[in-house]
Design an enzyme around this catalytic site. Sequence first.
Site: not given
Length: 562
Positions: A98, A200, A257, A330-331
């Site tokens: 990430d 991210d 993302e 994860h979100d």
Amino acid sequence: MDRKWWKEAVVYQIYPRSFMDSNGDGVGDLQGVILKLDYLRELGIDVIWLSPINKSPNDDNGYDISDYRDIMDEFGTMQDFDELLHEAHLRGIKIMLDLVVNHSSDEHPWFIEAKKSKDNTYRDYYMWHPGKEDGSEPNNWGSRFGGSAWEYDENSGEYYLHIYSKKQPDLNWENPALRGEVYDLMTFWLDKGVDGFRMDVINMLSKAEGLPDGKVREGFKYGDGVPLYCDGPKIHDYLQEMNREVLSKYDIMTVGETLGVNVEQAKLYTGADRNELNMVFHFEHVFLGDGKLGKWSPGPWKLTELKTIMSRWQYGLREDGWNSLYWSNHDQPRAVSRFGNDSPEYRTISAKMLATCLHMLQGTPYIYQGEEIGMTNVRFDKLSDYRDIQTVNAYRDFVGGEQLSHPEMMESIYQRSRDNGRTPVQWSAGSNAGFTEGTPWIGVHENHKEINVERDRKDPDSIYHYYRKLIQLRKEHGIIVYGTYDILMEENEQIYAFTRTLEEEQLVVICNFSEQLPVFEFPRHIQFSSKQLLISNYTVDTNDEIATITLRPYEARVYRLV
């Protein structure tokens, strides 16, 4: 079509904090990942995406980085990471990290220096602004974690921007020195042998010139900055420079993302001749059912809405670009709770159906840890059981602001909190689901006695073994990767069906998203001389005629036609 390894791969996302704890401190770690590499090899995945492992004070579970070249203390050491990379590569598994460079932690040395004075060398690494003439914030943007996106600094009399927590100050990508630092740290990891980056909120790097106010939506105190800090005027300049300086020098996988992007914007990020990224994550399907308070006032959604979104992306990136395929991460809440049916009666069958649908679309599929055994959303009794800063702040804002009652807010949390995806992976029916010998950092789901890896591996008809078969089919049939997509029965509210076509070969994918028994009529325009049932989540007589199929609840079938 241009053939690439990252198009053919299946990615498995690990949220290290919740994956496997090797030392009994209640927090997952890198040695825990190493312990489970053989499990992942058995599953058949090609790439592990590790959520942030860098040193962090953990205001946002690692998405607030204080040292980009070191490992979070709770997760281990650089030696542990080097061992993980080596052991994964021995098993033919690549590692994607990430990359969190829209913001850092306020405990990063750059920010500590930046706060010292306005003329400090590092001041311009962040976005500092004086207030308006009346002393109020530079604009009306709200933080994505609640409250204002600006924090006042008494020492300098200026504000700094933080789209997320006040402990996550936004980096100033206008500064070429900052960009150079980022490219250096990316090179550091790639030279170690890392195989790519998940980036991210990467489309937030360039903010609108002049930082104008955002529109204030009904029910909100602050302005909506999304149109003003996403896809800003220089974002493609930055990514093309990043590609030129770093990415183009390695054979790696990159996925961005990108909050709020549409298909046309995605083509700019992922087009073959654009020299930016391999693919992006969009959010359209996970926003389904959002109400006036976004995910905190969720409502019903229709299958036709989901199909419209998926088809728009399938057709839109057919000729140029590439899709990322995911139900959860994860979100997001758990896939089977969000898009399937997590009741005891239908959990297994609907989880298999969702997997079939996703893995048969064109794009690179992402499996989120626990998805392969059908882990479900959690319903903790008390707000104090939740750890997610976004969830806790949303409760404060919406219940404290009297927009939602306590029961209403808790129901929204049960449906949509990020902590749904962050409960520990359920390895066994034993204490703490086999995740830790200590006290877990967040509660373990009570259903781990029925839903766990150990049980699924022993059951040949489990969700886990179904995922193994799907992944193996992808390796055996190029059409699953490279075949073109066309939707069938577009207006049907129970059935999502589509074809995949590659030269003389065709797949027909049939998925029932309901408890009903809808009828699938085989399209007359599809001609074939032989059929093969590739996979199904119910027992099917392969000699059955397929002109008309009455589907069972949440049934999925994939036929290969020649």
